[in-house]
Design a protein around this motif. Structure first.
Motif, PDB file in Angstrom:
ATOM      1  N   ILE A  43      26.005 -21.335  15.428  1.00  0.00           N
ATOM      2  CA  ILE A  43      27.098 -20.190  15.783  1.00  0.00           C
ATOM      3  C   ILE A  43      28.041 -20.677  17.068  1.00  0.00           C
ATOM      4  O   ILE A  43      29.033 -19.765  17.228  1.00  0.00           O
ATOM      5  CB  ILE A  43      25.943 -19.009  16.197  1.00  0.00           C
ATOM      6  CG1 ILE A  43      25.270 -19.444  17.716  1.00  0.00           C
ATOM      7  CG2 ILE A  43      25.236 -18.470  15.273  1.00  0.00           C
ATOM      8  CD1 ILE A  43      24.571 -18.520  18.271  1.00  0.00           C
ATOM      9  N   ALA A  45      28.430 -20.472  20.198  1.00  0.00           N
ATOM     10  CA  ALA A  45      28.265 -19.275  20.881  1.00  0.00           C
ATOM     11  C   ALA A  45      28.834 -19.557  22.359  1.00  0.00           C
ATOM     12  O   ALA A  45      28.307 -19.274  23.251  1.00  0.00           O
ATOM     13  CB  ALA A  45      27.134 -18.262  20.860  1.00  0.00           C
ATOM     14  N   LEU A  83      29.437 -14.506  22.791  1.00  0.00           N
ATOM     15  CA  LEU A  83      29.386 -13.928  21.445  1.00  0.00           C
ATOM     16  C   LEU A  83      30.149 -13.079  20.797  1.00  0.00           C
ATOM     17  O   LEU A  83      30.014 -12.319  19.830  1.00  0.00           O
ATOM     18  CB  LEU A  83      27.914 -12.999  21.652  1.00  0.00           C
ATOM     19  CG  LEU A  83      26.571 -14.022  21.856  1.00  0.00           C
ATOM     20  CD1 LEU A  83      25.604 -12.782  22.350  1.00  0.00           C
ATOM     21  CD2 LEU A  83      26.098 -14.497  20.810  1.00  0.00           C
ATOM     22  N   VAL A  86      30.713 -14.293  17.283  1.00  0.00           N
ATOM     23  CA  VAL A  86      29.673 -14.046  16.627  1.00  0.00           C
ATOM     24  C   VAL A  86      29.520 -12.530  16.167  1.00  0.00           C
ATOM     25  O   VAL A  86      28.990 -12.028  14.935  1.00  0.00           O
ATOM     26  CB  VAL A  86      28.322 -14.520  17.271  1.00  0.00           C
ATOM     27  CG1 VAL A  86      27.016 -13.952  16.559  1.00  0.00           C
ATOM     28  CG2 VAL A  86      28.441 -15.834  17.485  1.00  0.00           C
ATOM     29  N   SER A  90      29.402 -10.955  12.545  1.00  0.00           N
ATOM     30  CA  SER A  90      28.395  -9.707  12.017  1.00  0.00           C
ATOM     31  C   SER A  90      29.317  -8.187  11.419  1.00  0.00           C
ATOM     32  O   SER A  90      28.804  -7.758  10.488  1.00  0.00           O
ATOM     33  CB  SER A  90      27.488  -9.481  13.082  1.00  0.00           C
ATOM     34  OG  SER A  90      26.567  -8.433  12.846  1.00  0.00           O
ATOM     35  N   HIS A 104      19.563 -13.651  21.170  1.00  0.00           N
ATOM     36  CA  HIS A 104      21.170 -13.881  21.036  1.00  0.00           C
ATOM     37  C   HIS A 104      21.412 -14.345  22.427  1.00  0.00           C
ATOM     38  O   HIS A 104      22.351 -15.210  22.640  1.00  0.00           O
ATOM     39  CB  HIS A 104      21.786 -12.781  20.767  1.00  0.00           C
ATOM     40  CG  HIS A 104      21.473 -12.201  19.254  1.00  0.00           C
ATOM     41  ND1 HIS A 104      21.789 -10.843  18.626  1.00  0.00           N
ATOM     42  CD2 HIS A 104      20.779 -12.714  18.354  1.00  0.00           C
ATOM     43  CE1 HIS A 104      21.212 -10.681  17.541  1.00  0.00           C
ATOM     44  NE2 HIS A 104      20.472 -12.144  17.176  1.00  0.00           N
TER      45      HIS A 104
END
Length: 245
Positions: A43, A45, A83, A86, A90, A104
Motif C-alpha cells: 500500500i 502508505a 493513508l 489508500v 478504497s 491501518h
C-alpha cells in the motif's frame, strides 16, 4: 563482513554537519532506493516532506525541544504515515472511506518506518550522516499545520541529513542473546540481562570521548519513556483520522 552489514553495525546518530550541500540528483536516488523497502500489502502508505524554508525549520527545531541540528543539517525531512492515497483507492473501488482502524494505523506507521530506515542506511552508505527527530511529536498539531498535513496523514518523526562534522563514539547495542528468544519468550532472564547491559553501558558513558556521564541504560531508558509520554498523541491521531476503532 559485507558493506551492508558493516554499515548497519556502524550506525551513529550525527548531529553536527558541515556546510556542504547534498547533490539533488543524489538525494533523488536515495529516496528512490529507499522506496524499495517492504510495504504492507504494497500500500506504500507514507510520504516525505522536505522542509527548506528556514523559518519553518526554526519553528520545528523549537517545537522539538531546541534541536538546532534541524536547522543546520543540509536537508531536513518529516516522515509521515499517509493513508490519503489508500482512502482514494478504497472510495474509487466502491469500498467506502477509511474508518480509523488500528490495523491501518499500524500498517501505515510500519511502512513509513521501513522506508525511513532504508533512506538513512542508503544515506550513510554514501558518506552522509543522519539522525531521526522524534521531538516533532512534542506538538504534532503545530507541525501538521505548518506542513499543511491533511486528514489521514500524521508526522511520525523528522530526519536530518548532511555530511558529518563529528565522529561520535559507537554505542554498544543489546547483545543478540538478549533480544533473541527461541520458540517461546523467556521472561525469567530479564533482570540479569538488563543488569549486565547496565554495567556495559555505564562503562561506555564514562569512557567515551565527549559527553561523559555517570549513568546506565536503565536510567536513560526509564527517563525516556516516563518523561516523554506525550499523552496528547492519541487525541491528535484521532483528529487526523487514525485509531478510531
Amino acid at each position: 563482513m559485507n558493506p551492508i552489514l558493516q554499515a548497519q553495525n556502524n550506525h551513529k546518530s550525527i548531529r553536527q554537519y558541515t556546510e556542504q550541500a547534498i547533490d539533488p540528483v543524489l538525494l533523488q536516488q536515495l529516496i528512490q532506493s529507499a522506496q524499495g523497502a517492504a510495504s504492507s500489502s504494497f500500500i506504500q502508505a507514507y510520504s516525505l516532506v522536505q522542509v527548506t524554508i528556514p523559518e519553518n525549520r526554526h519553528q520545528i527545531a523549537t517545537l522539538a525541544g531546541g534541536q538546532k541540528w534541524v536547522e543546520s543539517a543540509a536537508e531536513f525531512f518529516v516522515i509521515c504515515a499517509d493513508l490519503t492515497r489508500v482512502e482514494y483507492c478504497s472510495l474509487e473501488q466502491g469500498l467506502g472511506e477509511l474508518e480509523g482502524n488500528t490495523e491501518h494505523f499500524i500498517a501505515a506507521t510500519t511502512d513509513a518506518t521501513f522506508f525511513a530506515q532504508n533512506l538513512m542506511l542508503g544515506a550513510e552508505s554514501v558518506g552522509l550522516g543522519a539522525v531521526f527527530i522524534g521531538g516533532i511529536r512534542n506538538d504534532p498539531a503545530q507541525v501538521a499545520e505548518l506542513l499543511n498535513l491533511p486528514n489521514q496523514v500524521y508526522p511520525i518523526f523528522g530526519l536530518c541529513l548532511g555530511y558529518p562534522d563529528a565522529e561520535p563514539d559507537l554505542k554498544p547495542r543489546l547483545p543478540v542473546d538478549v533480544i533473541l528468544h527461541k520458540d517461546s519468550y523467556d521472561s525469567s532472564r530479564c533482570a540479569s540481562d538488563v543488569n549486565a547491559y547496565d554495567a556495559q553501558m555505564q562503562a561506555y558513558y564514562q569512557s567515551r570521548g565527549d559527553n561523559q556521564k555517570a549513568s546506565n541504560w536503565s536510567e536513560q531508558t526509564a527517563a525516556a519513556v516516563q518523561k516523554k509520554k506525550r499523552e496528547h498523541m492519541l487525541g491528535f491521531l484521532q483528529q487526523q483520522g487514525f485509531l478510531k476503532r
